[in-house]
Scaffold this motif. Sequence first.
Motif, PDB file in Angstrom:
ATOM      1  N   PRO A 232      58.203  33.160  25.830  1.00  0.00           N
ATOM      2  CA  PRO A 232      57.615  33.545  27.118  1.00  0.00           C
ATOM      3  C   PRO A 232      56.571  34.643  26.923  1.00  0.00           C
ATOM      4  O   PRO A 232      56.683  35.470  26.020  1.00  0.00           O
ATOM      5  N   GLU A 233      55.578  34.624  27.766  1.00  0.00           N
ATOM      6  CA  GLU A 233      54.507  35.616  27.658  1.00  0.00           C
ATOM      7  C   GLU A 233      55.076  37.011  27.846  1.00  0.00           C
ATOM      8  O   GLU A 233      55.776  37.297  28.813  1.00  0.00           O
ATOM      9  N   GLN A 234      54.792  37.905  26.900  1.00  0.00           N
ATOM     10  CA  GLN A 234      55.345  39.250  26.960  1.00  0.00           C
ATOM     11  C   GLN A 234      54.688  40.067  28.064  1.00  0.00           C
ATOM     12  O   GLN A 234      53.566  39.774  28.496  1.00  0.00           O
ATOM     13  N   ARG A 235      55.386  41.088  28.495  1.00  0.00           N
ATOM     14  CA  ARG A 235      54.827  41.996  29.488  1.00  0.00           C
ATOM     15  C   ARG A 235      54.226  43.193  28.766  1.00  0.00           C
ATOM     16  O   ARG A 235      54.843  43.777  27.878  1.00  0.00           O
ATOM     17  N   ALA A 236      53.036  43.554  29.121  1.00  0.00           N
ATOM     18  CA  ALA A 236      52.350  44.698  28.517  1.00  0.00           C
ATOM     19  C   ALA A 236      51.465  45.341  29.568  1.00  0.00           C
ATOM     20  O   ALA A 236      51.030  44.691  30.525  1.00  0.00           O
ATOM     21  N   ALA A 237      51.212  46.627  29.387  1.00  0.00           N
ATOM     22  CA  ALA A 237      50.382  47.357  30.343  1.00  0.00           C
ATOM     23  C   ALA A 237      48.998  46.722  30.459  1.00  0.00           C
ATOM     24  O   ALA A 237      48.388  46.344  29.453  1.00  0.00           O
ATOM     25  N   ILE A 238      48.532  46.581  31.670  1.00  0.00           N
ATOM     26  CA  ILE A 238      47.172  46.102  31.924  1.00  0.00           C
ATOM     27  C   ILE A 238      46.258  47.316  32.004  1.00  0.00           C
ATOM     28  O   ILE A 238      46.497  48.234  32.803  1.00  0.00           O
ATOM     29  N   CYS A 239      45.235  47.334  31.184  1.00  0.00           N
ATOM     30  CA  CYS A 239      44.351  48.500  31.111  1.00  0.00           C
ATOM     31  C   CYS A 239      43.465  48.595  32.347  1.00  0.00           C
ATOM     32  O   CYS A 239      42.718  47.661  32.658  1.00  0.00           O
ATOM     33  N   SER A 240      43.543  49.704  33.017  1.00  0.00           N
ATOM     34  CA  SER A 240      42.651  49.941  34.147  1.00  0.00           C
ATOM     35  C   SER A 240      41.221  50.136  33.643  1.00  0.00           C
ATOM     36  O   SER A 240      40.994  50.855  32.666  1.00  0.00           O
ATOM     37  N   THR A 241      40.263  49.509  34.302  1.00  0.00           N
ATOM     38  CA  THR A 241      38.852  49.673  33.926  1.00  0.00           C
ATOM     39  C   THR A 241      38.040  50.282  35.071  1.00  0.00           C
ATOM     40  O   THR A 241      36.811  50.194  35.068  1.00  0.00           O
ATOM     41  N   THR A 242      38.722  50.901  36.010  1.00  0.00           N
ATOM     42  CA  THR A 242      38.020  51.478  37.164  1.00  0.00           C
ATOM     43  C   THR A 242      37.012  52.537  36.737  1.00  0.00           C
ATOM     44  O   THR A 242      35.866  52.556  37.204  1.00  0.00           O
ATOM     45  N   ALA A 243      37.423  53.432  35.842  1.00  0.00           N
ATOM     46  CA  ALA A 243      36.523  54.506  35.407  1.00  0.00           C
ATOM     47  C   ALA A 243      35.316  53.937  34.662  1.00  0.00           C
ATOM     48  O   ALA A 243      34.182  54.401  34.844  1.00  0.00           O
ATOM     49  N   LEU A 244      35.559  52.943  33.818  1.00  0.00           N
ATOM     50  CA  LEU A 244      34.454  52.350  33.065  1.00  0.00           C
ATOM     51  C   LEU A 244      33.482  51.635  33.992  1.00  0.00           C
ATOM     52  O   LEU A 244      32.252  51.766  33.845  1.00  0.00           O
ATOM     53  N   ARG A 245      33.991  50.907  34.951  1.00  0.00           N
ATOM     54  CA  ARG A 245      33.124  50.169  35.871  1.00  0.00           C
ATOM     55  C   ARG A 245      32.336  51.105  36.781  1.00  0.00           C
ATOM     56  O   ARG A 245      31.271  50.735  37.278  1.00  0.00           O
ATOM     57  N   ALA A 246      32.823  52.317  36.983  1.00  0.00           N
ATOM     58  CA  ALA A 246      32.066  53.311  37.747  1.00  0.00           C
ATOM     59  C   ALA A 246      30.789  53.722  37.018  1.00  0.00           C
ATOM     60  O   ALA A 246      29.869  54.273  37.635  1.00  0.00           O
ATOM     61  N   LEU A 247      30.730  53.448  35.709  1.00  0.00           N
ATOM     62  CA  LEU A 247      29.517  53.686  34.921  1.00  0.00           C
ATOM     63  C   LEU A 247      28.637  52.437  34.857  1.00  0.00           C
ATOM     64  O   LEU A 247      27.712  52.374  34.053  1.00  0.00           O
ATOM     65  N   ASP A 248      28.938  51.443  35.716  1.00  0.00           N
ATOM     66  CA  ASP A 248      28.210  50.163  35.739  1.00  0.00           C
ATOM     67  C   ASP A 248      28.374  49.391  34.436  1.00  0.00           C
ATOM     68  O   ASP A 248      27.446  48.704  33.991  1.00  0.00           O
ATOM     69  N   VAL A 249      29.557  49.492  33.843  1.00  0.00           N
ATOM     70  CA  VAL A 249      29.882  48.738  32.636  1.00  0.00           C
ATOM     71  C   VAL A 249      30.993  47.762  32.992  1.00  0.00           C
ATOM     72  O   VAL A 249      32.063  48.175  33.438  1.00  0.00           O
ATOM     73  N   ALA A 250      30.735  46.472  32.806  1.00  0.00           N
ATOM     74  CA  ALA A 250      31.709  45.441  33.152  1.00  0.00           C
ATOM     75  C   ALA A 250      31.855  44.485  31.972  1.00  0.00           C
ATOM     76  O   ALA A 250      31.136  43.490  31.868  1.00  0.00           O
ATOM     77  N   PRO A 251      32.769  44.766  31.046  1.00  0.00           N
ATOM     78  CA  PRO A 251      32.951  43.892  29.878  1.00  0.00           C
ATOM     79  C   PRO A 251      33.326  42.467  30.274  1.00  0.00           C
ATOM     80  O   PRO A 251      34.008  42.238  31.277  1.00  0.00           O
ATOM     81  N   ARG A 252      32.884  41.531  29.474  1.00  0.00           N
ATOM     82  CA  ARG A 252      33.193  40.118  29.707  1.00  0.00           C
ATOM     83  C   ARG A 252      34.644  39.814  29.323  1.00  0.00           C
ATOM     84  O   ARG A 252      35.216  40.473  28.470  1.00  0.00           O
TER      85      ARG A 252
END
Length: 269
Positions: A232-252
């Motif tokens: 089964p797919e393991q559970r792991a923390a999902i990385c918040s990208t709010t701070a990065l996207r505030a710099l207009d950076v949106a990784p693919r």
Amino acid sequence: MRCTVIGGAGFVGRRLAEALRRAGHEVWVPARGDRALFTRELGHVYYCAGLTADYAARPFDTVTAHVTLLADVLRAGRYSHLVYLSSTRLYDSSNLPVGDEGAALTLQPANPRALYDLSKGLGENLCLTVAAGRAAVARLSCVFDWEPESPGFLSEWLIRAATERAFRLDSDGGFVRDYIHLDDVVHALTAISTRKAEGIFNVASGENVSNAALAEAFNRQGWDISLTRASPEQRAAICSTTALRALDVAPRGVLEVVSTYLEGIKTWN
């Protein structure tokens, strides 16, 4: 802009230095042990020095790279801004649903793995407490690329895919990671530096993807990839990208990048 890339011979540092030069910046990549690092004006510093895969076998080198050399650079103070490369691996032992930059970390000194986490954490602390607002921390998730000798599990898949259409991987389909392409990392680091940002930034896609999902992405494009284990797919923390996207950076997203790359291989061949 004057830039210094410490660890510029490594996987991330080398691509970063190349991109900065193409953009017209003055770039210095000091050799290991170069004492000029503490006497010349460094401008915008990208601190890419560190050990990942071999940290356990080289504990003293790990501490030197993650903490001691950094402390010497910060003490000399001859920089306008510094970006310290850390890792989202710091969230692994915290059992958090979301890897938020402001959340408290759980680190266990008796755990051999903690050498990596504690040394990165101390490096972060130095940047955030003694740099007088002139430093930021970039916590990188799993960085991948397909150039020869690119490190990491997914990088190895992509390199093999250029010459092999079928292979079996000794891995578990339920294992998940947040993957980010090297070019998106370079874009994020330069955005943090040029804006002289402060604080901690997760340099991540913000999405956990399983090995099974990655294998399926390959198979949809005509490859035959199989895994030795399925769980089964393991559970792991999902990385918040709010701070990065505030710099207009949106990784693919990784599945988008992988699919585009595999489409390109089919076209080339």
